[in-house]
Design an enzyme around this catalytic site. Sequence first.
Site, short mmCIF file in Angstrom:
data_model
loop_
_atom_site.label_atom_id
_atom_site.label_comp_id
_atom_site.label_asym_id
_atom_site.label_seq_id
_atom_site.Cartn_x
_atom_site.Cartn_y
_atom_site.Cartn_z
CD GLU A 281 47.85 32.28 31.58
OE1 GLU A 281 47.30 31.25 31.03
OE2 GLU A 281 46.97 33.39 31.64
CG ASP A 362 43.43 34.49 40.27
OD1 ASP A 362 44.17 34.58 39.08
OD2 ASP A 362 42.32 35.19 40.36
#
Length: 417
Positions: A281, A362
Amino acid sequence: MTSSSFSALFLIALCAGLLTRLWLANRHRRHVAAHRDAVPAAFTGSISLESHQKAADYTVARVRTGMLDMLISVALLLALTFGGVLQQLYELSARLVEPGSLLHGVAFIAAVASVSWIVDLPLTIYRSFGLEARFGFNRLTPRLFITDTLKGILLAAAIGLPLIACVLWLMGAMGDLWWLYVWGFWLGFNLLVLLVYPTFIAPLFNKFKPLEDGPLKNRIEGLMTRCGFRLSGLFVMDGSKRSAHGNAYFTGFGAAKRIVFFDTLLDKLEPAEVEAVLAHELGHYHHHHLWKRLAVISAGSLLFFALLGHLAGQDWFFKGLGMSASGTAPTLVLFALALPIFTFPLTPLMSMWSRQHEFQADAYAARQAPASELVSALVKLYRDNASTLTPDPLYSRVYDSHPPAAIRIAHLQAATR
Ligand SMILES: [Zn+2]
């Protein structure tokens, strides 16, 4: 353009879009069903055949409901436009308030929204109490469903009605460039919602309590310091009140940023896995994904509002969609109904862009926390949310905001080597 050629164009786009969406959904359903009996090789150690089959059945059931939803929406759209329901609602609301007034426009829009809401209601109820309940995800009680619904209606009325009144007023009072004012107003409203949602609206539906001190909090604070990230709070939300699905999200801007964990997520994941999810996040924040999205949406919507400004003066636009009345409120309603029909081809582009953001986040997460922890968190989330590991590739390209599990995990594993 004549009204009949616009009607034809609208119908062609509507049919083409519906057929494409049904075809994609059907491909997806068949692909998932065909791969139901074997766990993909990359997941044999981590996901049981039973979980895999549950995910397949859940996906198929959701796709079927989605197909029914498409048919109902198209039937409603046809009834509203060519079936003359919009025109009737417009005349009906003119009997309650002064015809042609601002209030008439507000009443008409509220009537259209109410009709759509009522038509959607059975499927909304089925989704929670039929579909989600069948797979063990629903935690809503009928009582909570009713209070949620009533709160939603009150909120929609308290915020929506004054908002519509403002927009209609701007449309009438701002001369030829009214669409520019409406666009600015709409943009400002959206930013305001992003600002006030976490502190004023979300607490109407859920309870938020600060994350307790302990190993998890220490880990998260360590991650924040490593990433140079300042935060005004860490909260746990009682997501389990409504659903067993787990999640985590960021809200707010600047110094008012906060992180919210669903209690269901914290129950499922180990602290190291939560840390990795959070690092992902933070990756979205690090790459300014929210601002990039907002910039594209603002620019795109400016085009749409300019188009709205142009259409408001075209007789064929109203007649072509089954309304003999024109004016500010019919313009807004017809535009809101017709726009998605013509913007469907943008869906795969937006999805592709979103998947790129996921890969970026990611990659960032893999630099800040062990990628293996993110992989094991993702596998648990796929399993517990019964998300399919074998989507139809074309369906996934068109709709999926996140890369398919196997590809995403392969990228993460490559990052650790
Ligand atoms: Zn993400």
